[in-house]
Scaffold this active site. Structure first.
Site, PDB file in Angstrom:
ATOM      1  N   GLY A  49      -2.320  -6.744  10.308  1.00  0.00           N
ATOM      2  CA  GLY A  49      -1.249  -7.136  11.185  1.00  0.00           C
ATOM      3  C   GLY A  49      -1.086  -6.409  12.126  1.00  0.00           C
ATOM      4  O   GLY A  49      -1.128  -5.039  12.026  1.00  0.00           O
ATOM      5  N   GLN A  54       4.459  -2.946  18.760  1.00  0.00           N
ATOM      6  CA  GLN A  54       3.656  -1.806  18.423  1.00  0.00           C
ATOM      7  C   GLN A  54       2.605  -1.373  19.645  1.00  0.00           C
ATOM      8  O   GLN A  54       2.132  -0.167  19.533  1.00  0.00           O
ATOM      9  CB  GLN A  54       2.789  -2.024  17.260  1.00  0.00           C
ATOM     10  N   CYS A  97       1.761   0.587   7.485  1.00  0.00           N
ATOM     11  CA  CYS A  97       1.967  -0.040   8.891  1.00  0.00           C
ATOM     12  C   CYS A  97       1.113   0.909   9.909  1.00  0.00           C
ATOM     13  O   CYS A  97       1.130   2.165   9.802  1.00  0.00           O
ATOM     14  CB  CYS A  97       3.349   0.101   9.313  1.00  0.00           C
ATOM     15  N   LEU A  98       0.455   0.003  10.902  1.00  0.00           N
ATOM     16  CA  LEU A  98      -0.312   1.027  11.619  1.00  0.00           C
ATOM     17  C   LEU A  98       0.556   1.931  12.622  1.00  0.00           C
ATOM     18  O   LEU A  98       0.050   3.062  13.138  1.00  0.00           O
ATOM     19  CB  LEU A  98      -1.160  -0.051  12.655  1.00  0.00           C
ATOM     20  N   HIS A 139       6.418  -8.840   7.013  1.00  0.00           N
ATOM     21  CA  HIS A 139       6.360  -7.462   7.784  1.00  0.00           C
ATOM     22  C   HIS A 139       6.289  -7.604   9.148  1.00  0.00           C
ATOM     23  O   HIS A 139       6.992  -6.855   9.978  1.00  0.00           O
ATOM     24  CB  HIS A 139       5.170  -6.686   7.166  1.00  0.00           C
ATOM     25  N   GLU A 140       5.302  -8.397   9.665  1.00  0.00           N
ATOM     26  CA  GLU A 140       5.077  -8.587  11.250  1.00  0.00           C
ATOM     27  C   GLU A 140       6.161  -9.084  11.960  1.00  0.00           C
ATOM     28  O   GLU A 140       6.819  -8.733  12.969  1.00  0.00           O
ATOM     29  CB  GLU A 140       3.706  -9.207  11.617  1.00  0.00           C
ATOM     30  N   HIS A 143       8.931  -6.459  12.746  1.00  0.00           N
ATOM     31  CA  HIS A 143       8.588  -5.739  13.796  1.00  0.00           C
ATOM     32  C   HIS A 143       9.218  -6.443  14.871  1.00  0.00           C
ATOM     33  O   HIS A 143       9.634  -5.717  15.917  1.00  0.00           O
ATOM     34  CB  HIS A 143       7.220  -5.894  14.066  1.00  0.00           C
TER      35      HIS A 143
END
Ligand code: NI
Length: 176
Positions: A49, A54, A97-98, A139-140, A143
């Site tokens: 994701g 981000q 997480c990226l 999670h996304e 963000h």
């Protein structure tokens, strides 16, 4: 055919990752291109994701594909996503997480969720997610409200991770 390009992924800590994002009013060609670029960036990373903040865009958009390496790609683009239902049963997954590379911690969230969003064509869709899909979607969505998965951890743990990330960012800045 649109040409895709990779976006630079912001790393925690960054004030742009802490902002509440704005709804998307008009899903135009530029935003569809951004969504395609985000998918490309997510697959390249690789991740399951990626949310607009981000890549430095303060808008309510994320992309995800939780189908797994063995399965065919199943990309999703979600504009203006919102939860319409969450299950009472919970599920714990080790999340990453990226924007916080190489850190994985258990987070407990509702096991199933229902989400309403607009897809890349602007069509409104209601979809139910469970398991990894539900975790990924939540999670996304977090963000887009300036929330990271480490915000679910203890202050001590979060502080240690943030310290590690500051060090990593310093090292990366030195190398370029
Ligand atoms: Ni993330």
């Amino acid at each position: 055919m649109t040409r895709m390009s990779l976006k630079k992924i912001l790393l925690h800590p960054d004030p742009r990752l802490k902002k509440a994002c704005e709804p998307v009013a008009d899903i135009n060609a530029d935003l569809r291109k951004l969504a395609d670029d985000m998918l490309e960036t997510m697959y390249d990373a690789p991740g399951v994701g990626l949310a607009a903040p981000q890549v430095g865009k303060v808008m309510r958009l994320f992309v995800m594909d939780f189908s797994g390496k063995e399965a065919d790609p199943d990309p999703r683009v979600l504009f203006n996503p919102r939860l319409t239902w969450v299950s009472e049963t919970m599920n714990t997954y080790e999340e990453g997480c990226l924007s916080i590379p190489d850190i994985y911690e258990d987070v407990t969230r509702p096991e199933q969720v229902r989400m309403v969003y607009q897809n890349i064509d602007g069509k409104e869709i209601e979809e139910e997610f469970e398991g990894l899909g539900a975790t990924c979607a939540q999670h996304e969505l977090d963000h887009l409200d300036g929330k990271l998965f480490i915000d679910y951890l203890s202050a001590i743990k979060r502080g240690m991770i943030t310290k590690k990330m500051k060090k990593l960012k310093k090292e990366l800045a030195r190398d370029t």
